[in-house]
Design an enzyme around this catalytic site. Structure first.
Site, PDB file in Angstrom:
ATOM      1  N   ALA A 173       0.856  -1.184   0.000  1.00 43.57           N
ATOM      2  CA  ALA A 173       0.000   0.000   0.000  1.00 43.57           C
ATOM      3  C   ALA A 173       0.892   1.233   0.000  1.00 43.57           C
ATOM      4  O   ALA A 173       2.022   1.198   0.487  1.00 43.57           O
ATOM      5  CB  ALA A 173      -0.879  -0.022   1.238  1.00 43.57           C
ATOM      6  N   GLY A 219       0.561  -5.226   0.739  1.00 44.33           N
ATOM      7  CA  GLY A 219      -0.617  -5.301  -0.128  1.00 44.33           C
ATOM      8  C   GLY A 219      -0.284  -5.872  -1.504  1.00 44.33           C
ATOM      9  O   GLY A 219      -1.157  -6.430  -2.176  1.00 44.33           O
ATOM     10  N   GLU A 258      -0.402  -9.526  -1.049  1.00 44.62           N
ATOM     11  CA  GLU A 258      -1.821  -9.876  -0.842  1.00 44.62           C
ATOM     12  C   GLU A 258      -2.607  -9.833  -2.153  1.00 44.62           C
ATOM     13  O   GLU A 258      -3.466 -10.673  -2.405  1.00 44.62           O
ATOM     14  CB  GLU A 258      -2.429  -8.917   0.188  1.00 44.62           C
ATOM     15  CG  GLU A 258      -1.783  -9.070   1.555  1.00 44.62           C
ATOM     16  CD  GLU A 258      -2.246  -8.009   2.534  1.00 44.62           C
ATOM     17  OE1 GLU A 258      -1.794  -6.846   2.405  1.00 44.62           O
ATOM     18  OE2 GLU A 258      -3.061  -8.321   3.404  1.00 44.62           O
ATOM     19  N   GLU A 290       4.461  -5.320   7.028  1.00 44.11           N
ATOM     20  CA  GLU A 290       3.641  -4.312   7.722  1.00 44.11           C
ATOM     21  C   GLU A 290       4.064  -4.124   9.172  1.00 44.11           C
ATOM     22  O   GLU A 290       3.915  -3.040   9.736  1.00 44.11           O
ATOM     23  CB  GLU A 290       2.153  -4.695   7.670  1.00 44.11           C
ATOM     24  CG  GLU A 290       1.519  -4.599   6.291  1.00 44.11           C
ATOM     25  CD  GLU A 290       1.577  -5.881   5.471  1.00 44.11           C
ATOM     26  OE1 GLU A 290       2.421  -6.755   5.776  1.00 44.11           O
ATOM     27  OE2 GLU A 290       0.779  -6.006   4.527  1.00 44.11           O
TER      28      GLU A 290
END
Ligand code: HXC
Length: 258
Positions: free
Chosen positions: A65, A109, A112, A132
């Protein structure tokens, strides 16, 4: 359709969607997720598309992200906007097969997003991670759930707690990815796999997606019954007759999705 953060090409029944934020290692910002949702919905409704390949650059599939965009957000903002929730729903609803072709970093992300695809083909320079923890947060679009199912609790805990990266060889050994190819061959190999899938009956490829994904959601007994009923149901299709007759007549099947 011209996008700011994506390049989309349609070739031989396959939509190739390339994440394209070269200055930020393809970090996932709200624009990119909105455009990705739009591109996937477009591919899903386009009769010329039978399979989708999602890729990034040689250096990064996506480094997670966008930290710049989210660093100052408050709890109320991320909760009420359902940060990254809505943006990823289209992918989960997509009934056409999606292959992730990963080179370079697939972090946070990015990892993911790759795991949300139906399977992952990786270049030998790929690096996967859920870092993260180093930012004082945890994964937010499925990392703790999907990585654990793919590689098991011990390795998933290791990845999430230490934030270390996994190379392509370890990712293949662990079951995170389906195959490793030389970096220069990544997109051609993924496109070849997609073209092979595109030749099948779409009724059968949709059934495969539903059945395999159901294995995550249900008991073995219910999953086996679900699979058997799908298998039975496909005998109502012309494509089942065509596929089996073509085999018996020693020719290639001509599927018509009927
Ligand atoms: C914003 C990012 C970024 C990110 C890289 N960049 N990752 N910008 N968000 N996630 C930017 C850098 O700031 C830099 O911009 C440029 O991309 C190049 O990155 P460098 O760090 O200079 O490159 P390098 O030294 O080669 O290191 C590559 C890297 C590192 C290992 C990928 O950038 C890195 O660790 N990135 C963060 C990875 C991460 O923590 N991801 C998880 C995010 S949280 P400038 O302008 O300085 O040149 C997350 C939560 C998921 O994903 C929850 C739901 C989606």
């Amino acid at each position: 359709m011209a996008y700011e953060t994506l390049i989309v090409e349609i070739e031989d029944d396959v939509a190739l969607i390339r994440l394209n934020r070269p200055d930020a290692m393809n970090a996932l910002n709200s624009k990119l997720l909105e455009e990705l949702g739009d591109a996937l919905a477009g591919a899903e409704s386009n009769d010329k598309v039978r399979c989708i390949v999602l890729t990034g650059s040689d250096k990064a599939f996506a480094a997670g992200a966008d930290i710049k965009e989210m660093s100052e957000k408050s709890f109320v903002e991320v909760f009420t906007s359902d940060l990254f929730g809505a943006g990823t729903e289209t992918m989960l609803r997509c009934r056409k097969p999606i292959i992730a072709a990963v080179a370079g970093y697939a972090l946070g992300g990015g990892c993911e997003l790759a795991m949300m695809c139906d399977f992952i083909i990786a270049a030998d320079n790929a690096k996967f991670g859920q870092p993260e923890i180093n930012l004082g947060v945890v994964a937010g679009i499925g990392g703790t759930q999907r990585l654990t199912r793919l590689v098991g609790k011990s390795k998933s805990m290791d990845m999430h707690l230490t934030g270390r990266f996994m190379d392509a060889a370890e990712a293949e050994r662990s079951g995170l990815i389906s195959r490793v190819v030389p970096a220069a061959k990544l997109v051609p190999e993924a496109m070849a796999a997609a073209r092979k899938i595109a030749e099948k009956s779409a009724l059968a490829t949709m059934a495969v997606k539903e059945a395999v994904n159901r294995s995550y959601e249900t008991t073995l007994r219910e999953g086996l019954l679900f699979e058997r009923r799908l298998f039975h149901a496909l005998f109502a299709t012309e494509d089942q007759k065509e596929g089996m007759n073509a085999f018996l007549e020693k020719r290639q099947p001509q599927f018509r999705d009927k």
